[in-house]
Design a protein around this motif. Structure first.
Motif, PDB file in Angstrom:
ATOM      1  N   PRO A 108       0.829  -1.212   0.000  1.00 51.41           N
ATOM      2  CA  PRO A 108       0.000   0.000   0.000  1.00 51.41           C
ATOM      3  C   PRO A 108       0.862   1.260   0.000  1.00 51.41           C
ATOM      4  O   PRO A 108       1.939   1.296   0.595  1.00 51.41           O
ATOM      5  CB  PRO A 108      -0.799  -0.121   1.299  1.00 51.41           C
ATOM      6  N   GLY A 109       0.375   2.287  -0.683  1.00 43.57           N
ATOM      7  CA  GLY A 109       1.066   3.569  -0.724  1.00 43.57           C
ATOM      8  C   GLY A 109       1.654   3.899  -2.076  1.00 43.57           C
ATOM      9  O   GLY A 109       1.881   5.074  -2.385  1.00 43.57           O
ATOM     10  N   ASN A 110       1.917   2.896  -2.895  1.00 43.26           N
ATOM     11  CA  ASN A 110       2.397   3.120  -4.257  1.00 43.26           C
ATOM     12  C   ASN A 110       1.222   3.164  -5.228  1.00 43.26           C
ATOM     13  O   ASN A 110       0.081   2.871  -4.864  1.00 43.26           O
ATOM     14  CB  ASN A 110       3.393   2.041  -4.663  1.00 43.26           C
ATOM     15  N   LEU A 111       1.506   3.511  -6.474  1.00 47.26           N
ATOM     16  CA  LEU A 111       0.460   3.564  -7.493  1.00 47.26           C
ATOM     17  C   LEU A 111       0.441   2.273  -8.292  1.00 47.26           C
ATOM     18  O   LEU A 111       1.470   1.849  -8.825  1.00 47.26           O
ATOM     19  CB  LEU A 111       0.699   4.738  -8.453  1.00 47.26           C
ATOM     20  N   TYR A 112      -0.737   1.666  -8.399  1.00 49.50           N
ATOM     21  CA  TYR A 112      -0.954   0.486  -9.235  1.00 49.50           C
ATOM     22  C   TYR A 112      -2.160   0.805 -10.105  1.00 49.50           C
ATOM     23  O   TYR A 112      -3.300   0.807  -9.629  1.00 49.50           O
ATOM     24  CB  TYR A 112      -1.194  -0.762  -8.381  1.00 49.50           C
ATOM     25  N   LEU A 113      -1.914   1.078 -11.370  1.00 50.99           N
ATOM     26  CA  LEU A 113      -2.946   1.581 -12.268  1.00 50.99           C
ATOM     27  C   LEU A 113      -2.832   0.896 -13.611  1.00 50.99           C
ATOM     28  O   LEU A 113      -1.733   0.769 -14.172  1.00 50.99           O
ATOM     29  CB  LEU A 113      -2.767   3.096 -12.459  1.00 50.99           C
ATOM     30  N   SER A 114      -3.952   0.452 -14.154  1.00 48.44           N
ATOM     31  CA  SER A 114      -3.992  -0.096 -15.508  1.00 48.44           C
ATOM     32  C   SER A 114      -5.045   0.652 -16.303  1.00 48.44           C
ATOM     33  O   SER A 114      -6.107   0.999 -15.780  1.00 48.44           O
ATOM     34  CB  SER A 114      -4.312  -1.593 -15.485  1.00 48.44           C
TER      35      SER A 114
ATOM     36  N   ASN B 118       6.630   3.836  -7.628  1.00 46.67           N
ATOM     37  CA  ASN B 118       7.026   3.864  -6.217  1.00 46.67           C
ATOM     38  C   ASN B 118       6.835   5.274  -5.668  1.00 46.67           C
ATOM     39  O   ASN B 118       7.685   6.144  -5.859  1.00 46.67           O
ATOM     40  CB  ASN B 118       8.495   3.449  -6.061  1.00 46.67           C
ATOM     41  N   LEU B 119       5.728   5.489  -4.984  1.00 45.89           N
ATOM     42  CA  LEU B 119       5.443   6.798  -4.406  1.00 45.89           C
ATOM     43  C   LEU B 119       5.716   6.839  -2.907  1.00 45.89           C
ATOM     44  O   LEU B 119       5.935   7.922  -2.352  1.00 45.89           O
ATOM     45  CB  LEU B 119       3.983   7.182  -4.664  1.00 45.89           C
ATOM     46  N   ALA B 120       5.678   5.684  -2.256  1.00 47.65           N
ATOM     47  CA  ALA B 120       5.898   5.631  -0.807  1.00 47.65           C
ATOM     48  C   ALA B 120       6.941   4.599  -0.412  1.00 47.65           C
ATOM     49  O   ALA B 120       7.605   4.749   0.615  1.00 47.65           O
ATOM     50  CB  ALA B 120       4.577   5.325  -0.086  1.00 47.65           C
ATOM     51  N   HIS B 121       7.080   3.546  -1.198  1.00 49.79           N
ATOM     52  CA  HIS B 121       7.992   2.449  -0.885  1.00 49.79           C
ATOM     53  C   HIS B 121       8.784   2.080  -2.139  1.00 49.79           C
ATOM     54  O   HIS B 121       8.273   2.188  -3.251  1.00 49.79           O
ATOM     55  CB  HIS B 121       7.234   1.203  -0.391  1.00 49.79           C
ATOM     56  N   ALA B 122       9.992   1.609  -1.928  1.00 52.30           N
ATOM     57  CA  ALA B 122      10.832   1.111  -3.029  1.00 52.30           C
ATOM     58  C   ALA B 122      11.157  -0.353  -2.757  1.00 52.30           C
ATOM     59  O   ALA B 122      12.195  -0.669  -2.172  1.00 52.30           O
ATOM     60  CB  ALA B 122      12.111   1.929  -3.146  1.00 52.30           C
ATOM     61  N   PRO B 123      10.251  -1.269  -3.136  1.00 52.14           N
ATOM     62  CA  PRO B 123      10.510  -2.692  -2.881  1.00 52.14           C
ATOM     63  C   PRO B 123      11.832  -3.134  -3.484  1.00 52.14           C
ATOM     64  O   PRO B 123      12.171  -2.754  -4.613  1.00 52.14           O
ATOM     65  CB  PRO B 123       9.317  -3.388  -3.553  1.00 52.14           C
ATOM     66  N   ALA B 124      12.570  -3.932  -2.741  1.00 49.20           N
ATOM     67  CA  ALA B 124      13.881  -4.395  -3.207  1.00 49.20           C
ATOM     68  C   ALA B 124      13.724  -5.334  -4.390  1.00 49.20           C
ATOM     69  O   ALA B 124      12.821  -6.177  -4.426  1.00 49.20           O
ATOM     70  CB  ALA B 124      14.619  -5.096  -2.071  1.00 49.20           C
ATOM     71  N   LEU B 125      14.594  -5.185  -5.371  1.00 51.56           N
ATOM     72  CA  LEU B 125      14.667  -6.087  -6.510  1.00 51.56           C
ATOM     73  C   LEU B 125      16.038  -6.763  -6.508  1.00 51.56           C
ATOM     74  O   LEU B 125      17.038  -6.140  -6.128  1.00 51.56           O
ATOM     75  CB  LEU B 125      14.468  -5.332  -7.833  1.00 51.56           C
TER      76      LEU B 125
ATOM     77  N   ALA C 155       6.261  13.320  -5.162  1.00 46.77           N
ATOM     78  CA  ALA C 155       5.388  13.158  -6.334  1.00 46.77           C
ATOM     79  C   ALA C 155       3.912  13.116  -5.973  1.00 46.77           C
ATOM     80  O   ALA C 155       3.067  13.119  -6.854  1.00 46.77           O
ATOM     81  CB  ALA C 155       5.764  11.902  -7.106  1.00 46.77           C
ATOM     82  N   GLY C 156       3.590  13.086  -4.685  1.00 44.56           N
ATOM     83  CA  GLY C 156       2.196  13.158  -4.276  1.00 44.56           C
ATOM     84  C   GLY C 156       1.573  11.816  -3.980  1.00 44.56           C
ATOM     85  O   GLY C 156       2.188  10.758  -4.133  1.00 44.56           O
ATOM     86  N   LEU C 157       0.317  11.861  -3.559  1.00 42.09           N
ATOM     87  CA  LEU C 157      -0.428  10.657  -3.234  1.00 42.09           C
ATOM     88  C   LEU C 157      -0.857   9.936  -4.515  1.00 42.09           C
ATOM     89  O   LEU C 157      -0.979  10.550  -5.576  1.00 42.09           O
ATOM     90  CB  LEU C 157      -1.648  11.014  -2.397  1.00 42.09           C
ATOM     91  N   PRO C 158      -1.104   8.629  -4.404  1.00 43.50           N
ATOM     92  CA  PRO C 158      -1.450   7.867  -5.619  1.00 43.50           C
ATOM     93  C   PRO C 158      -2.647   8.414  -6.376  1.00 43.50           C
ATOM     94  O   PRO C 158      -2.642   8.437  -7.614  1.00 43.50           O
ATOM     95  CB  PRO C 158      -1.721   6.461  -5.075  1.00 43.50           C
ATOM     96  N   GLU C 159      -3.685   8.875  -5.668  1.00 42.28           N
ATOM     97  CA  GLU C 159      -4.880   9.336  -6.373  1.00 42.28           C
ATOM     98  C   GLU C 159      -4.597  10.587  -7.197  1.00 42.28           C
ATOM     99  O   GLU C 159      -5.083  10.731  -8.318  1.00 42.28           O
ATOM    100  CB  GLU C 159      -6.040   9.580  -5.395  1.00 42.28           C
ATOM    101  N   ALA C 160      -3.795  11.507  -6.650  1.00 47.35           N
ATOM    102  CA  ALA C 160      -3.458  12.713  -7.404  1.00 47.35           C
ATOM    103  C   ALA C 160      -2.512  12.396  -8.556  1.00 47.35           C
ATOM    104  O   ALA C 160      -2.645  12.946  -9.657  1.00 47.35           O
ATOM    105  CB  ALA C 160      -2.833  13.749  -6.471  1.00 47.35           C
TER     106      ALA C 160
END
Length: 258
Positions: free
Chosen positions: A71-77, A154-161, A172-177
């Motif tokens: 939660p906290g990142n943007l997931y949009l299709s 990645n707007l709030a978290h940078a998951p490790a790869l 960059a703002g909240l996901p909705e904006a």
């Protein structure tokens, strides 16, 4: 599902006003926004539907990789029906990349640190901050029937790869904006592409792409070559031992992998 919205009307605190022509669904959690949207596309959903999830439980990236989706990142299709020939489908990842970079550029402390990695990643200071997965289906005549662009940022978290550094788009703002800004830039470039073809998109991509002559190494081309731009169809152009080659598809390696 949390809420839905239509372009051109304010949707309350969770979803700001959308650009005209877009419809937005927001879900608390989904296995994959793109998987749901592909099913909608196959069922005849009209162009302009966007699906966002606050969290994904089975997000995916290129080559079947898992995409961590806290939660906290943007997931949009988003669903498009461009009706062009199949050969044009890869251009849409590049168009979406331009829209994504522009949506972020005015809202991060150092816009110059934003770069696009061919064909589908947004980088911040060389680290992955976002990605695009394009999926499509063809008509019996070989035209694009539908196109789903899955975009994660990645707007709030940078998951490790395991194979590359990652970064957060601080500021960059909240996901909705961010989603609304991204849809607006997609609309802009959709109209440019419709009226003028791919050339302006290609030129815009170059603003965020590698510098001319930068060394590029691909997984299938370990020796690499020097970046020479994009071909008219969006292929990567590399100068290799005095010969210019067009690479229609591939995966660029990060410096740690090369």
């Amino acid at each position: 599902m949390i809420t839905t919205g239509q372009g051109g009307a304010a949707q309350g605190d969770l979803v700001p006003a959308l650009p005209p022509g877009w419809r937005l669904e927001v879900h608390a959690a989904l296995p994959s926004t793109s998987a749901l949207l592909a099913r909608r596309a196959e069922a005849g959903e009209a162009e302009g539907l966007a699906i966002r999830a606050l969290e994904q439980t089975a997000g995916r990236g290129r080559a079947g990789r898992a995409w961590a989706s806290p939660p906290g990142n943007l997931y949009l299709s988003v669903l498009l029906r461009p009706a062009g020939p199949a050969r044009e489908a890869p251009q849409w990842s590049l168009l979406a990349g331009v829209a994504l970079a522009e949506a972020a550029a005015g809202h991060v402390p150092d816009p110059a640190a934003l770069r696009l990695k061919w064909p589908n990643d947004l980088l911040l200071g060389g680290a992955k901050a976002g990605g695009i997965l394009a999926e499509s289906a063809l008509t019996p005549a070989g035209a694009v029937a539908w196109l789903v662009l899955g975009i994660g940022v990645n707007l709030a978290h940078a998951p490790a790869l395991p194979d590359r550094p990652t970064a957060v788009l601080d500021g960059a703002g909240l996901p909705e904006a961010f989603a609304v800004r991204l849809l607006a830039r997609l609309s802009h470039w959709r109209e440019v592409q419709r009226g003028e073809g791919f050339a302006p998109v290609r030129a815009a991509w170059r603003r965020f792409g590698p510098a001319a002559g930068e060394r590029i190494v691909l997984r299938a081309l370990p020796g690499g070559g020097d970046f020479a731009g994009l071909a008219e169809d969006g292929s990567l152009l590399l100068d290799i031992d005095g010969t210019r080659r067009a690479i229609p598809a591939g995966e660029i390696l990060s410096p740690g992998e090369a």
